[in-house]
Design an enzyme around this catalytic site. Structure first.
Site, PDB file in Angstrom:
ATOM      1  N   LYS A  94      12.134   9.225  -4.457  1.00  0.00           N
ATOM      2  CA  LYS A  94      10.916   9.718  -3.811  1.00  0.00           C
ATOM      3  C   LYS A  94      11.261  10.768  -2.743  1.00  0.00           C
ATOM      4  O   LYS A  94      10.593  11.797  -2.632  1.00  0.00           O
ATOM      5  CB  LYS A  94      10.130   8.546  -3.209  1.00  0.00           C
ATOM      6  CG  LYS A  94       9.502   7.662  -4.289  1.00  0.00           C
ATOM      7  CD  LYS A  94       8.897   6.364  -3.755  1.00  0.00           C
ATOM      8  CE  LYS A  94       8.413   5.499  -4.916  1.00  0.00           C
ATOM      9  NZ  LYS A  94       7.807   4.217  -4.497  1.00  0.00           N
ATOM     10  N   GLN A 137       7.617   0.606   0.727  1.00  0.00           N
ATOM     11  CA  GLN A 137       8.129   0.160  -0.563  1.00  0.00           C
ATOM     12  C   GLN A 137       7.997  -1.362  -0.678  1.00  0.00           C
ATOM     13  O   GLN A 137       8.331  -2.093   0.247  1.00  0.00           O
ATOM     14  CB  GLN A 137       9.601   0.588  -0.704  1.00  0.00           C
ATOM     15  CG  GLN A 137      10.203   0.382  -2.074  1.00  0.00           C
ATOM     16  CD  GLN A 137       9.628   1.292  -3.154  1.00  0.00           C
ATOM     17  OE1 GLN A 137       9.080   2.338  -2.870  1.00  0.00           O
ATOM     18  NE2 GLN A 137       9.755   0.881  -4.398  1.00  0.00           N
ATOM     19  N   ASP A 145      -0.236   5.312  -1.792  1.00  0.00           N
ATOM     20  CA  ASP A 145      -0.039   4.389  -2.920  1.00  0.00           C
ATOM     21  C   ASP A 145      -1.374   3.867  -3.460  1.00  0.00           C
ATOM     22  O   ASP A 145      -1.419   3.279  -4.534  1.00  0.00           O
ATOM     23  CB  ASP A 145       0.778   3.171  -2.460  1.00  0.00           C
ATOM     24  CG  ASP A 145       2.260   3.307  -2.791  1.00  0.00           C
ATOM     25  OD1 ASP A 145       2.585   3.895  -3.834  1.00  0.00           O
ATOM     26  OD2 ASP A 145       3.077   2.806  -1.995  1.00  0.00           O
TER      27      ASP A 145
HETATM   28  N1  GUN Z   1       7.581  -0.806  -5.723  1.00  0.00           N
HETATM   29  C1  GUN Z   1       7.540  -0.599  -7.057  1.00  0.00           C
HETATM   30  N2  GUN Z   1       6.652   0.383  -7.348  1.00  0.00           N
HETATM   31  C2  GUN Z   1       6.119   0.776  -6.177  1.00  0.00           C
HETATM   32  C3  GUN Z   1       5.149   1.764  -5.825  1.00  0.00           C
HETATM   33  O1  GUN Z   1       4.573   2.473  -6.657  1.00  0.00           O
HETATM   34  N3  GUN Z   1       4.899   1.887  -4.507  1.00  0.00           N
HETATM   35  C4  GUN Z   1       5.493   1.115  -3.569  1.00  0.00           C
HETATM   36  N4  GUN Z   1       5.142   1.295  -2.295  1.00  0.00           N
HETATM   37  N5  GUN Z   1       6.392   0.196  -3.852  1.00  0.00           N
HETATM   38  C5  GUN Z   1       6.699   0.039  -5.152  1.00  0.00           C
END
Ligand code: GUN
Length: 287
Positions: free
Chosen positions: A53, A97, A120
């Site tokens: 990311k 996350q 998100d």
């Molecule tokens: N953990 C696994 N996928 C995601 C996601 O799309 N966003 C976040 N914040 N954590 C994750």
């Protein structure tokens, strides 16, 4: 032969649009959009996702603010950080996350993020907006699925869409987005009785159960469009590198109209949509 939907190419195209959006915000405000990425603990899969990311932000010109906290961080300390990021005008998106360590209530943390910065789309306000069709930030993987569908189908009106998987992050929001586009949506899951027969009625199958090769060739109607959200790491039998396996038995669905591969299908779209959500949040915040 089924068309293979190239998620990497669609994601690249979206990144180009996002980079243009970044340039416009810089021209207007003198500053790039900012995304805060919060990682608590050192779950190895989360480390990899977060690294991807951060790298992706640099690719389109988004400023990333990385916050790495030890696993024993208290919930209060995390909430204090969220409050600081909510108030920081250089931060337009906040991503915490998940999974979080067990002693932290993930719902309390995600619910503390300013809904306008919730890139998100996990905050209950954004979930509510999605389910009432009233805007807001949409979760990244579901948004990516819709953008992939858009490359092969112009109009979803009246189509039978079967979603396999009922998670809050993928299955449920995808069902809402499909309904918004006037598809007829059946939400199923791993416990659904008669799943092969239900799937065989589908013009569109979204497989998001996290069950490798669940959807067999005989579950798929001739000409159906298949989107595979599943991604399971499977140890190689020959002792070589692990393989990533989707929820669809890819080699059995040549009679489909189109299918996404794993890897290279939905995966690249998730990050591209995170970046585009960040630009969307920044555009609104700086308008
Ligand atoms: N953990 C696994 N996928 C995601 C996601 O799309 N966003 C976040 N914040 N954590 C994750």
């Amino acid at each position: 032969m089924a068309q293979i939907i190239d998620g990497r190419a669609v994601a690249r195209q979206l990144d180009e649009e996002t980079a243009l959006g970044v340039a416009q915000i810089i021209a207007r405000t003198g500053r790039a959009p900012g995304l805060a990425v919060v990682l608590v603990g050192n779950d190895p899969a989360s480390e990899v996702y977060v690294a991807h990311k951060i790298k992706a932000c640099a690719r389109v010109g988004i400023e990333s603010h990385e916050h790495r906290l030890p696993a024993e961080t208290s919930q209060d300390a995390l909430l204090t950080l969220i409050a600081r990021l909510n108030a920081d005008p250089t931060v337009h998106g906040i991503l915490v996350q998940v999974p979080l360590p067990e002693h932290i209530d993930a719902g309390a943390v995600l619910g503390a993020i300013d809904p306008g910065k919730d890139v998100d789309g996990f905050h209950p306000v954004n979930v509510g907006r999605l389910s009432t069709g009233t805007g807001g930030l949409v979760p990244c993987t579901p948004l990516g699925v819709m953008k992939l569908l858009d490359t092969v189908i112009d109009d979803l009106t009246g189509m039978n869409a079967v979603v396999i998987g009922k998670s809050n992050i993928v299955g449920k929001p995808i069902a809402m987005l499909l309904l918004e586009r006037e598809a007829t949506v059946t939400v199923t899951h791993i416990e659904t009785r008669g799943l092969p027969d239900i799937a065989r009625q589908a013009d569109i199958i979204i497989a998001a159960a996290g069950a490798p090769r669940l959807v067999k060739g005989f579950w798929v109607k001739e000409g159906a469009v298949l989107i595979d959200v599943g991604i399971t790491r499977v140890a190689s039998e020959s002792g070589g590198k692990d393989r990533l396996v989707g929820d669809i038995a890819f080699d059995e669905v040549q009679h489909a109209r189109a299918v996404t591969p794993v890897p290279g299908g939905v995966g690249p779209m998730t990050i591209a949509c995170l970046l585009s959500n960040t630009v969307k949040a920044a555009s609104i915040a700086t308008a």
